[in-house]
Design an enzyme around this catalytic site. Structure first.
Site, mmCIF file in Angstrom:
data_model
loop_
_atom_site.group_PDB
_atom_site.id
_atom_site.type_symbol
_atom_site.label_atom_id
_atom_site.label_comp_id
_atom_site.label_asym_id
_atom_site.label_seq_id
_atom_site.Cartn_x
_atom_site.Cartn_y
_atom_site.Cartn_z
ATOM 1 N N LYS A 48 -16.378 -8.413 6.490
ATOM 2 C CA LYS A 48 -16.720 -9.806 6.206
ATOM 3 C C LYS A 48 -17.579 -9.898 4.943
ATOM 4 O O LYS A 48 -17.329 -10.710 4.061
ATOM 5 C CB LYS A 48 -17.478 -10.379 7.415
ATOM 6 C CG LYS A 48 -17.745 -11.848 7.316
ATOM 7 C CD LYS A 48 -18.509 -12.367 8.532
ATOM 8 C CE LYS A 48 -17.671 -12.337 9.772
ATOM 9 N NZ LYS A 48 -18.424 -12.629 10.997
ATOM 10 N N ARG A 61 -24.701 -13.191 10.498
ATOM 11 C CA ARG A 61 -23.413 -12.798 11.089
ATOM 12 C C ARG A 61 -23.204 -11.300 10.973
ATOM 13 O O ARG A 61 -23.477 -10.706 9.951
ATOM 14 C CB ARG A 61 -22.261 -13.488 10.342
ATOM 15 C CG ARG A 61 -22.277 -14.992 10.461
ATOM 16 C CD ARG A 61 -21.336 -15.623 9.446
ATOM 17 N NE ARG A 61 -21.421 -17.070 9.523
ATOM 18 C CZ ARG A 61 -20.642 -17.821 10.300
ATOM 19 N NH1 ARG A 61 -19.723 -17.271 11.043
ATOM 20 N NH2 ARG A 61 -20.781 -19.128 10.321
ATOM 21 N N GLY A 101 -15.424 -11.147 17.637
ATOM 22 C CA GLY A 101 -16.225 -11.588 18.787
ATOM 23 C C GLY A 101 -16.973 -10.480 19.501
ATOM 24 O O GLY A 101 -17.635 -10.724 20.504
ATOM 25 N N MET A 105 -19.422 -8.553 18.326
ATOM 26 C CA MET A 105 -20.850 -8.439 18.004
ATOM 27 C C MET A 105 -21.420 -9.844 17.817
ATOM 28 O O MET A 105 -20.691 -10.817 17.932
ATOM 29 C CB MET A 105 -21.021 -7.579 16.767
ATOM 30 C CG MET A 105 -20.690 -6.123 17.029
ATOM 31 S SD MET A 105 -20.840 -5.142 15.560
ATOM 32 C CE MET A 105 -19.579 -5.805 14.549
ATOM 33 N N ARG A 121 -10.389 -12.694 6.338
ATOM 34 C CA ARG A 121 -10.073 -11.303 6.671
ATOM 35 C C ARG A 121 -8.559 -11.223 6.823
ATOM 36 O O ARG A 121 -7.901 -12.261 6.972
ATOM 37 C CB ARG A 121 -10.762 -10.868 7.960
ATOM 38 C CG ARG A 121 -10.378 -11.710 9.139
ATOM 39 C CD ARG A 121 -11.154 -11.319 10.386
ATOM 40 N NE ARG A 121 -10.851 -12.262 11.439
ATOM 41 C CZ ARG A 121 -11.677 -12.608 12.400
ATOM 42 N NH1 ARG A 121 -12.896 -12.129 12.435
ATOM 43 N NH2 ARG A 121 -11.310 -13.462 13.329
ATOM 44 N N HIS A 176 -10.623 -17.608 21.573
ATOM 45 C CA HIS A 176 -10.834 -16.187 21.813
ATOM 46 C C HIS A 176 -9.660 -15.577 22.564
ATOM 47 O O HIS A 176 -9.125 -14.528 22.192
ATOM 48 C CB HIS A 176 -12.137 -16.024 22.607
ATOM 49 C CG HIS A 176 -12.409 -14.632 23.033
ATOM 50 N ND1 HIS A 176 -12.087 -14.167 24.280
ATOM 51 C CD2 HIS A 176 -12.926 -13.591 22.357
ATOM 52 C CE1 HIS A 176 -12.429 -12.899 24.366
ATOM 53 N NE2 HIS A 176 -12.941 -12.518 23.212
ATOM 54 N N SER A 182 14.625 23.261 18.304
ATOM 55 C CA SER A 182 14.021 21.975 18.652
ATOM 56 C C SER A 182 12.710 22.259 19.384
ATOM 57 O O SER A 182 12.706 22.925 20.418
ATOM 58 C CB SER A 182 14.968 21.178 19.545
ATOM 59 O OG SER A 182 14.353 19.982 19.932
ATOM 60 N N CYS A 195 11.544 17.504 20.192
ATOM 61 C CA CYS A 195 12.010 16.587 21.235
ATOM 62 C C CYS A 195 10.971 16.388 22.329
ATOM 63 O O CYS A 195 11.226 15.730 23.326
ATOM 64 C CB CYS A 195 13.342 17.050 21.817
ATOM 65 S SG CYS A 195 13.250 18.665 22.587
ATOM 66 N N TYR A 209 14.400 16.420 11.906
ATOM 67 C CA TYR A 209 14.487 15.198 12.720
ATOM 68 C C TYR A 209 13.406 15.175 13.798
ATOM 69 O O TYR A 209 12.795 16.204 14.098
ATOM 70 C CB TYR A 209 15.869 15.093 13.385
ATOM 71 C CG TYR A 209 16.115 16.115 14.481
ATOM 72 C CD1 TYR A 209 15.798 15.842 15.811
ATOM 73 C CD2 TYR A 209 16.654 17.367 14.189
ATOM 74 C CE1 TYR A 209 16.011 16.787 16.808
ATOM 75 C CE2 TYR A 209 16.874 18.301 15.178
ATOM 76 C CZ TYR A 209 16.548 18.016 16.479
ATOM 77 O OH TYR A 209 16.741 18.937 17.474
HETATM 78 C C1 PEP Z 1 9.227 19.826 26.077
HETATM 79 O O1 PEP Z 1 8.790 20.758 26.730
HETATM 80 O O2 PEP Z 1 8.639 19.317 25.116
HETATM 81 C C2 PEP Z 1 10.542 19.244 26.404
HETATM 82 C C3 PEP Z 1 11.103 18.337 25.630
HETATM 83 O O3 PEP Z 1 11.109 19.599 27.581
HETATM 84 P P1 PEP Z 1 10.643 19.059 29.008
HETATM 85 O O4 PEP Z 1 9.664 17.972 28.782
HETATM 86 O O5 PEP Z 1 11.875 18.619 29.686
HETATM 87 O O6 PEP Z 1 10.056 20.295 29.608
#
Ligand code: PEP
Ligand code: MG
Length: 922
Positions: A24, A95, A104, A106, A341, A457, A808, A876, A896
């Protein structure tokens, strides 16, 4: 050494230094310096706050009181008013404002400098007695509450009593005499509660107010807020204090106060949005005490002021190149900008404004992409009311924060927190909300208030959190004490289910079904821009055709993880899986696998068809076998029950038989009756099966199943299981290929620790491939790869890559292994304490661990690519949908990320941001 400078005038402070001056304060300096009409003032730095809080005796830092005096004198010169002067008094607001906006959370004090003397000066100078007393009563209450710690209820009691006596509903109905009486009572309250008279010396008032604002940085509200929104000391440390010359929106009908957004924060539309109140002070709008008017009405009511306001809006937006949330006051025909802001918006508005501001040329596409928090996009996937519903709303308020939610009505924040923690869905219903209700917001599905506008609010906080909110539903009369609310003839009690629609403002009694939202064109555009910039591809984790379809709809470029065991768990499949597990001989197991094969092939075909021509990574069976069987305790209980039943049935059989024998002409061979025998036999058979299962469960029992007989270890010890799965994948691909559908299956092996394991499974795969190719007369195009989820695999990557087309990272297991924390238990047991005490900064199962897990990944990527420079590497584990983790993945050169479908849009944007901020990565 030069003494530290604690205070900066608005004319000198660096508008870019939010860390020192707070958001501010920095903006007030910047606005002053670009020529906007800001009342004169100064900022006390966050450094002063930290210095103050660091000393137990709670003294203002050395030199600060003198600097404050110097700057007050400068304000006196600029305004021609005198601080504490009886003729032309200077009043200021005090302020808070830290580097990160915490609306809000503080404290703020207005009208500081008033006492009996300066009050008469103010009255004389304005010629408006009512105005003077009104300013004084506001100041006494606010100062009493904030600086002296007196509960508001002590003041409210008197205020309400006088309103009742006067027969008025709103404060605007009170005249000067009423307000004078209120001031007298309020001064008494202060004396009663603190044992001292109200402080009259304005410098003493100022010192107490500055200290109170500093202390509010450590207040529960602010601390809770920072914890919830993960505001670290690096992001904001301490609050600045802004001391600003008061201007008044409540001096008469040529005065007003308002809050505005340069664009609509609910929809993102490019129209000025906001509300104002004539003859009122700023807090009245925000607190929702009177319901304000939409700013468009000002065009008729005060046309010249409206023109100036539009000009202010345009200047603000083109200067900041960002939607601004600003506050203003009109004092006798002069417009002052009191603060600005960056506007908080819901996800839909942020996406729309980003795309439109880029298209208008105000921002570049890159800037537009960096403006949207990836996590916000999940809000866009929030449900809305089923358009087919036929329910009639019982009340309608303002559509303050879009989205629909249903839950049990609760009338206070504590109760909401209690029930929310217990896993119940609740809607917080209040007359109006206050900052101290914040914990109730966190616990609720949505917020409903009966008073206040779209900038109240409740509305602002709900929008920031992406929760639905209906504000100012005035038809609802809330009775907190009785724990009920009335809407016309209807009443609802605490615990009754309500549905609110923050997009229309409608409120319904009962639960209404919701439907998933669709992707807006703006979101599609933003994500298309993201894909064009990102280097990382985004895949989805999906195990069913429906989930695969969702993944495609959300823009996934393939499936990065299809967990086959989820298919085994389907109700009709489980008995066959159990048969396979219980098999004593290879023959028996093959029989069961033969039954499973067409089922799995069918699943894969459907998924491949949906995903074609995108790749689908199918992971071979991973969990330990006993996960498909009941537990030992369950089996023992069932056995006991069956045994009792068996004994009883035998007894009944005998009884029925003896009764039959009593019949005339009956012979002994009539007993027992076939019906009873059949039932008893069935039970006996069930008992045998359960015993068999119990034995198997005991054989399969492992002390540490997560580290046990699972993943590729199953594939090595029961090769027929993996062979069946590989066959199902390759046959599905072959059948689709013959239909002319392109598929790229990827077979992935879990839990690998050594190149030898992969070599063995690769050999099965190639054998099965040859059979399938021969049988279908096709040439298959598939990839073979491995999960990297054991520590050893990351250290053996160079050799493992010799057998893998892709890696992966299963960072769920890899995190578990790197930390030796059980992924099932750590988050409920000790992790919250570890985080609260700063032993770990984040939950490593949520945010990829930079200092450990990421290093292992980096080794694996580098070593793997030494052997195969084109090695495809992805992630993954859950971290694949977490923006900060995605940034790390980008940095170590992954190809990926794969995450659950609703996180796909989040990951697409995060991948683009990772690319755009690559140079700043540390
Ligand atoms: C992991 O271990 O990150 C994974 C993707 O396999 P899971 O969660 O099925 O063990
Ligand atoms: Mg795993």
């Amino acid at each position: 050494m030069a003494a530290q400078q604690w205070v900066y005038a608005f004319t000198e402070g660096d508008g870019k230094d939010k860390k020192l001056l707070g958001g501010k304060g920095a903006n007030l300096c910047e606005m002053t310096q670009i020529g906007l009409n800001v009342p004169p003032g100064f900022v006390i730095t966050t450094q002063a706050c930290l210095d103050y809080l660091a000393h137990a005796e709670r003294q203002l830092p050395e030199g600060l009181p003198d600097e404050i005096r110097t700057h007050i004198r400068s304000l006196e010169q600029q305004t021609g008013k005198v601080f504490g002067g009886a003729d032309n008094p200077l009043l200021v607001s005090v302020r808070s404002g830290s580097a990160m906006s915490m609306p809000g959370m503080m404290d703020t004090i207005l009208n500081l400098g008033l006492n009996d003397d300066t009050l008469s000066g103010l009255i004389q100078q304005t010629g408006n007695e009512r105005f003077g007393w009104d300013a004084y009563r506001r100041f006494i209450q606010l100062f009493g509450h904030v600086a002296l710690g007196i509960a508001d209820s002590h003041f409210d009691e008197h205020f309400d009593a006088i309103k009742r006596q006067a027969g008025v509903k709103a404060d605007i109905g009170l005249d000067a005499e009423h307000l004078e009486e209120i001031c007298r009572l309020f001064l008494e309250v202060v004396e009663e509660q603190t044992g001292k008279p109200f402080p009259r010396d304005p410098y003493q008032q100022l010192e107490l107010a500055v200290k109170a604002v500093f202390n509010s940085w450590r207040g529960k509200r602010a601390v809770d807020y920072r914890r919830e929104f993960k505001i670290t000391p690096e992001m904001a440390n301490g609050t600045a204090v802004n001391v600003v010359t008061m201007v008044f929106g409540n001096m008469g009908n040529d005065c007003a106060t308002g809050v505005g957004f340069t664009r609509d924060p609910g929809t993102g539309e490019n129209v000025m949005f906001g509300e104002y109140l004539v003859n009122a002070q700023g807090e009245d709008v925000v607190a929702g005490i009177r319901t304000p008017k939409p700013v468009s009405e000002m065009a008729d009511e005060m046309p010249e002021m409206y023109r100036q306001l539009v000009e202010l809006r345009n200047k603000l937006e083109s200067h900041y190149r960002e939607v601004q949330d600003f506050e203003y006051t009109i004092e006798k025909g002069t417009l002052y900008c009191l603060q600005t802001r960056n506007g908080k918006m819901n996800a839909a508005a942020r996406v729309r404004t980003s795309v439109e501001m880029a298209n208008e040329g105000l921002l570049s596409r890159e800037e537009a992409l960096l403006r949207v928090e990836p996590d916000m996009l999940e809000q866009l996937l929030h449900p809305r009311l089923d358009p087919e519903h036929k329910s009639t709303p019982v009340a309608t308020g303002l559509p303050a924060s879009p989205g629909a939610a249903a839950g049990k009505a609760v009338f206070d924040a504590d109760r909401a927190e209690l029930l929310g923690r217990a896993g119940q869905k609740v809607i917080l219903v209040r007359e109006e909300t206050k900052p101290e209700d914040i914990h109730g917001f966190f616990a609720s599905e949505g917020i409903l208030t009966s008073r206040g506008g779209k900038t109240s609010h409740a509305a602002v906080v709900a929008r920031g959190m992406g929760k639905p909110c209906v504000a100012g539903a005035e038809g609802i009369v809330v009775n907190v004490k009785a724990r009920m609310a009335a809407v016309g003839e209807t009443t609802f009690l605490e615990g009754d289910t309500l549905t609110i629609d923050g997009t229309t403002g409608n409120v319904y009694i009962g639960e209404i079904a919701t439907v998933d939202p669709e992707f807006s064109d703006n979101l599609k555009t933003l994500l298309a821009w993201s894909d064009a910039i990102a280097r990382l591809q985004v895949m989805a984790n999906a195990d069913t055709p429906a989930a695969a379809q969702k993944a495609v709809d959300y823009g996934a470029q393939g499936i990065g993880l299809c967990r086959t065991e989820r298919m085994f768990n389907a109700v009709e499949r489980l008995p066959v899986v159990v048969e396979m597990i219980l098999a004593d001989t290879l023959e028996e197991r093959r029989d069961a696998l033969d039954k499973l094969l067409p089922m799995q092939r069918g699943d894969f075909k459907e998924i491949f068809r949906v995903m074609s021509p995108r790749p689908v990574t199918v992971r071979l069976l991973d969990p330990p076998m006993h996960e498909f069987l009941p537990t030992e305790a369950q089996l023992l209980e069932e056995l006991e029950h069956l045994q009792k039943l068996h004994v009883n049935m035998q007894g009944i059989g005998e009884l029925v038989g003896s009764l039959r024998l009593l019949r005339p002409g009956a012979r002994h061979t009539d007993m027992p009756a076939p019906f009873d025998v059949l039932n008893a036999d069935l039970v006996a058979e069930a008992i045998t099966k359960k015993r068999q299962m119990l034995n198997k469960v005991r054989v399969l029992y492992e002390v540490n199943p997560m580290l046990g007989h699972r993943g590729v270890r199953l594939g090595i010890t029961y090769p027929e299981i993996y062979r069946m799965q590989i066959q199902a994948v390759l046959e599905a691909a072959a059948e689709l290929q013959r239909e002319g559908i392109d598929v790229i299956p990827e077979i992935m092996v879990p839990q690998v620790i050594s190149p030898e394991e992969l070599k063995i499974v690769k050999q099965y795969t190639e054998e099965v491939q040859q059979q399938v190719e021969r049988h279908y007369d096709v040439s298959l195009n598939y990839r073979f790869g491995t999960m990297m989820e054991t520590v050893r695999s990351t250290l053996r990557a160079e050799r493992i890559a010799g057998y893998a087309d892709f890696f992966s990272f299963g960072t769920n297991d890899l995190t578990q292994a790197a930390f030796s924390f059980s992924r099932e238990d750590a988050e409920n047991k000790f992790l919250p304490q570890y985080i609260a005490r700063g032993i770990l900064r984040d939950n490593p199962f949520e945010a990829l661990d930079y200092n450990g897990v990421l290093k292992l990944m980096n080794i694996a990527v580098k070593d793997g690519r030494k052997v195969r420079p084109d090695l495809k590497v992805g992630i993954c584990g859950e971290h694949g949908g977490h923006p900060a983790s995605i940034r790390h993945c980008h940095h170590i050169g992954l190809s990926y990320v794969s995450c659950s479908s609703p996180r796909v849009p989040v990951a697409r944007l995060a991948a683009a941001q990772a690319m755009l901020t690559e140079d700043e990565y540390q």
